[in-house]
Write a protein that holds these residues in place. Structure first.
Motif, PDB file in Angstrom:
ATOM      1  N   ASP A  45      13.283 -26.578 -74.137  1.00  0.00           N
ATOM      2  CA  ASP A  45      11.809 -26.867 -74.248  1.00  0.00           C
ATOM      3  C   ASP A  45      11.254 -27.246 -72.809  1.00  0.00           C
ATOM      4  O   ASP A  45      10.972 -28.750 -72.712  1.00  0.00           O
ATOM      5  N   PRO A  46      10.919 -26.240 -72.034  1.00  0.00           N
ATOM      6  CA  PRO A  46      10.368 -26.973 -70.691  1.00  0.00           C
ATOM      7  C   PRO A  46       9.020 -27.795 -70.934  1.00  0.00           C
ATOM      8  O   PRO A  46       8.283 -27.290 -71.995  1.00  0.00           O
ATOM      9  N   ASP A  47       8.468 -28.705 -70.122  1.00  0.00           N
ATOM     10  CA  ASP A  47       7.483 -29.485 -70.455  1.00  0.00           C
ATOM     11  C   ASP A  47       6.091 -28.408 -70.296  1.00  0.00           C
ATOM     12  O   ASP A  47       5.239 -28.701 -71.205  1.00  0.00           O
ATOM     13  N   CYS A  48       6.249 -27.383 -69.333  1.00  0.00           N
ATOM     14  CA  CYS A  48       5.302 -26.442 -69.587  1.00  0.00           C
ATOM     15  C   CYS A  48       5.637 -25.352 -68.782  1.00  0.00           C
ATOM     16  O   CYS A  48       6.739 -25.411 -67.953  1.00  0.00           O
ATOM     17  N   TRP A  49       5.120 -24.135 -68.880  1.00  0.00           N
ATOM     18  CA  TRP A  49       5.412 -22.937 -68.248  1.00  0.00           C
ATOM     19  C   TRP A  49       4.460 -21.933 -68.192  1.00  0.00           C
ATOM     20  O   TRP A  49       3.535 -22.123 -69.059  1.00  0.00           O
TER      21      TRP A  49
END
Length: 183
Positions: free
Chosen positions: A75-79
């Motif tokens: 679960d990257p913090d955002c992409w």
């Protein structure tokens, strides 16, 4: 004589079944067969919000969705992906799989997980072929480029007072604008 416990390694399908059934009482991710808790503190949360506000969106979509990567479900913090990209598959009933060429940037905001983000996750994202990976820390931004089968060929550290390139948009963001939120 003591006997050490064997660690259980989850398969991606086992994890997805448990996740879809609501078996976890907090946010988790699957990394190389291990379930890792996702911990978000004040600086972390503020920085993710600031990052998402600053990332260019022309021709791109910024998301916080799980990003299936090999047999892991981090679960990257955002992409960021191309706005016209379509999923190339699904896992379970809710997770989309993306072509690595459509994934423009992956970002981990790292407060207490810096070692894991710079090593294990850099290897995962590089192996998947994601072009650019950032690790944002309170001290600066580590930019990884040139993915290889073992991680990334290049890692550059951008410090306060510098700018980090946003390669998909031919733009830059001041490191100070990313790391000063919440401090």
């Amino acid at each position: 004589m003591s006997q050490s416990a064997l660690a259980y390694h989850w398969s991606r399908s086992e994890f997805v079944r448990a996740w879809e059934a609501g078996a976890f009482d907090h946010r988790v991710e699957l990394v190389e067969g291990e379930i890792w808790p996702v911990v978000i503190g004040s600086w972390h949360g503020d920085t993710v919000g600031q990052l998402m506000a600053l990332l260019p969106r022309d021709g791109a979509k910024v998301t916080t969705a799980t990003l299936p990567t090999g047999q892991s479900l981090p679960d990257p913090d955002c992409w960021v992906r191309r706005s016209d990209a379509e999923p190339v598959g699904t896992i379970g009933t809710r997770l989309s799989v993306w072509n690595p060429a459509d994934v423009l940037l992956v970002v981990e905001v790292s407060d207490i997980t810096t070692i894991e983000d710079l090593n294990i996750k850099a290897r995962l994202y590089g192996q998947a072929g994601y072009a650019v990976y950032w690790v944002v820390t309170q001290d600066g931004v580590y930019e990884h480029t040139e993915p290889t089968p073992t991680g990334y060929r290049t890692r550059v550290e951008h410090r306060p007072g510098e700018h980090v390139p946003v390669r998909y948009a031919d733009a830059t963001i001041a490191v100070d604008d990313l790391i000063s939120s919440g401090q």
